[in-house]
Write a protein that holds these residues in place. Structure first.
Motif, PDB file in Angstrom:
ATOM      1  N   VAL A   8       0.882  -1.176   0.000  1.00  0.00           N
ATOM      2  CA  VAL A   8       0.000   0.000   0.000  1.00  0.00           C
ATOM      3  C   VAL A   8       0.914   1.219   0.000  1.00  0.00           C
ATOM      4  N   THR A   9       0.823   2.043  -1.032  1.00  0.00           N
ATOM      5  CA  THR A   9       1.719   3.183  -1.176  1.00  0.00           C
ATOM      6  C   THR A   9       0.907   4.474  -1.209  1.00  0.00           C
ATOM      7  N   ALA A  10       1.346   5.453  -0.409  1.00  0.00           N
ATOM      8  CA  ALA A  10       0.730   6.782  -0.412  1.00  0.00           C
ATOM      9  C   ALA A  10       1.812   7.760  -0.870  1.00  0.00           C
ATOM     10  N   PRO A  11       1.916   8.017  -2.181  1.00  0.00           N
ATOM     11  CA  PRO A  11       3.027   8.840  -2.669  1.00  0.00           C
ATOM     12  C   PRO A  11       2.978  10.254  -2.086  1.00  0.00           C
ATOM     13  N   GLU A  12       4.152  10.802  -1.850  1.00  0.00           N
ATOM     14  CA  GLU A  12       4.304  12.138  -1.270  1.00  0.00           C
ATOM     15  C   GLU A  12       3.698  13.212  -2.180  1.00  0.00           C
ATOM     16  N   GLY A  13       2.826  14.046  -1.615  1.00  0.00           N
ATOM     17  CA  GLY A  13       2.420  15.262  -2.318  1.00  0.00           C
ATOM     18  C   GLY A  13       1.299  15.139  -3.319  1.00  0.00           C
ATOM     19  N   VAL A  14       0.890  13.921  -3.652  1.00  0.00           N
ATOM     20  CA  VAL A  14      -0.245  13.727  -4.582  1.00  0.00           C
ATOM     21  C   VAL A  14      -1.280  12.819  -3.913  1.00  0.00           C
ATOM     22  N   PRO A  15      -2.582  13.056  -4.163  1.00  0.00           N
ATOM     23  CA  PRO A  15      -3.639  12.421  -3.357  1.00  0.00           C
ATOM     24  C   PRO A  15      -4.025  11.026  -3.846  1.00  0.00           C
ATOM     25  N   PHE A  16      -3.039  10.171  -3.980  1.00  0.00           N
ATOM     26  CA  PHE A  16      -3.290   8.823  -4.497  1.00  0.00           C
ATOM     27  C   PHE A  16      -2.967   7.776  -3.431  1.00  0.00           C
ATOM     28  N   ILE A  17      -3.578   6.616  -3.575  1.00  0.00           N
ATOM     29  CA  ILE A  17      -3.140   5.415  -2.855  1.00  0.00           C
ATOM     30  C   ILE A  17      -3.022   4.298  -3.892  1.00  0.00           C
ATOM     31  N   GLU A  18      -1.879   3.620  -3.874  1.00  0.00           N
ATOM     32  CA  GLU A  18      -1.630   2.516  -4.812  1.00  0.00           C
ATOM     33  C   GLU A  18      -1.553   1.221  -4.025  1.00  0.00           C
ATOM     34  N   VAL A 100     -17.590  10.868   6.348  1.00  0.00           N
ATOM     35  CA  VAL A 100     -17.027  12.108   5.787  1.00  0.00           C
ATOM     36  C   VAL A 100     -17.758  12.372   4.469  1.00  0.00           C
ATOM     37  N   PRO A 101     -19.013  12.804   4.552  1.00  0.00           N
ATOM     38  CA  PRO A 101     -19.835  12.884   3.341  1.00  0.00           C
ATOM     39  C   PRO A 101     -19.276  13.851   2.302  1.00  0.00           C
ATOM     40  N   ASP A 102     -19.499  13.534   1.054  1.00  0.00           N
ATOM     41  CA  ASP A 102     -19.128  14.348  -0.110  1.00  0.00           C
ATOM     42  C   ASP A 102     -17.623  14.340  -0.400  1.00  0.00           C
ATOM     43  N   SER A 103     -16.846  13.633   0.392  1.00  0.00           N
ATOM     44  CA  SER A 103     -15.428  13.469   0.071  1.00  0.00           C
ATOM     45  C   SER A 103     -15.308  12.160  -0.711  1.00  0.00           C
ATOM     46  N   VAL A 104     -15.554  12.246  -2.003  1.00  0.00           N
ATOM     47  CA  VAL A 104     -15.717  11.048  -2.823  1.00  0.00           C
ATOM     48  C   VAL A 104     -14.442  10.800  -3.620  1.00  0.00           C
ATOM     49  N   SER A 129      -8.773  15.545  -2.095  1.00  0.00           N
ATOM     50  CA  SER A 129      -7.869  16.463  -1.392  1.00  0.00           C
ATOM     51  C   SER A 129      -6.763  15.629  -0.753  1.00  0.00           C
ATOM     52  N   MET A 130      -5.655  16.283  -0.423  1.00  0.00           N
ATOM     53  CA  MET A 130      -4.590  15.595   0.301  1.00  0.00           C
ATOM     54  C   MET A 130      -5.090  15.149   1.671  1.00  0.00           C
ATOM     55  N   GLU A 131      -5.926  15.993   2.310  1.00  0.00           N
ATOM     56  CA  GLU A 131      -6.452  15.673   3.635  1.00  0.00           C
ATOM     57  C   GLU A 131      -7.282  14.384   3.582  1.00  0.00           C
ATOM     58  N   ALA A 132      -8.082  14.244   2.513  1.00  0.00           N
ATOM     59  CA  ALA A 132      -8.917  13.046   2.385  1.00  0.00           C
ATOM     60  C   ALA A 132      -8.042  11.806   2.217  1.00  0.00           C
ATOM     61  N   ARG A 133      -6.987  11.931   1.418  1.00  0.00           N
ATOM     62  CA  ARG A 133      -6.075  10.792   1.232  1.00  0.00           C
ATOM     63  C   ARG A 133      -5.387  10.447   2.547  1.00  0.00           C
ATOM     64  N   ASP A 134      -4.858  11.469   3.219  1.00  0.00           N
ATOM     65  CA  ASP A 134      -4.134  11.225   4.470  1.00  0.00           C
ATOM     66  C   ASP A 134      -5.069  10.685   5.553  1.00  0.00           C
TER      67      ASP A 134
END
Lengths: 159, 159
Positions: A8-18, A100-104, A129-134
């Motif tokens: 599970v990877t959460a790359p720095e600075g971009v709102p992705f999870i791989e 966390v509604p509407d954070s889709v 958002s980055m916050e949603a990913r984090d």
């Protein structure tokens, strides 16, 4: 029972999870375990949770909604719609935790036939958002994914 | 006819596009112009394009698909599904340009009643890669958005 590792990877600075994970099962079986609600219910989520499925209609425009219950009064509801479904290959769907509604977010699941009855699964999730990913990472999501795939191994071994 | 300015922002390093635009029309009218296919057809996209709507079903799980034709043989197809629809307030939907299949973004449209029959629209789009976001920006998307909202002003003035 030994299982394959999950990354599970959460790359720095971009709102992705791989996510990547291999399964000792054919691609058709892995796909079916993601689309048949009776099978999904047996593995999706961490150990010790009950999954109540209200809808799980895996086709373009189909929706899903389920509630995980932790057995001590806590429950967590999730919903989304399917954008693309190509059997044994690709599922693109939206994902919303109702706490966390509407954070889709939107996630692409890809299955690859490795030959010899083995399959590689890759997941790419994009958050608004980055916050949603984090927030997703800090919700112990890696544990849920790891344990869910251990349970999926068992479902796949049972057939 | 004078129009309100549109701002289109592509923040550095994260795969988002932000849009804001005000309209001299009530929130109900702006919402309706986004959900009634007969109205959508009159304004969505840049000047000089015909819009052929195959589906435009604005409800959770509803899908849309349309084709823009430039009148000289070029055509551009788009599709997606609706995740959330709250009348006069919020639409969350997926978006795919079929020329770049499986690169699916998710966008949130929010309408805010400014009083006095005026409305602020904000859009937040999230792309599955930086390349997808940058490709959208370099496709002359800002021109399409700007001209589309000029046409929407005309649709709103006509009612």
């Amino acid at each position: 029972m030994s299982t394959n590792p999950v990354t599970v990877t959460a790359p720095e600075g971009v709102p992705f999870i791989e996510i990547t994970r291999e399964f000792d099962a054919p691609v058709e079986a892995v796909f079916r375990a993601h689309t048949d609600p009776g099978l999904v219910k047996q593995w999706l989520g961490p150990h010790g949770y009950d999954m109540d499925i209200e809808a799980y209609d895996v086709r373009t425009g189909g929706r899903y909604r389920y509630v995980h219950s932790d057995g001590s009064g806590g429950s967590y509801a999730f919903n989304g719609v399917f954008h693309t479904v190509r059997p044994n290959e690709t599922i693109i769907q939206t994902f919303e935790y109702e706490g966390v509604p509407d954070s889709v977010s939107i996630q692409t699941l890809t299955l690859e036939d490795l030959g010899g009855g083995r399959t590689r699964l890759t997941g790419h999730s994009t958050f608004p958002s980055m916050e949603a990913r984090d927030g997703m990472i800090s919700s112990n999501m890696e544990k849920g994914v790891t344990e869910g795939y251990e349970r999926l191994d068992e479902v796949l071994a049972g057939r």
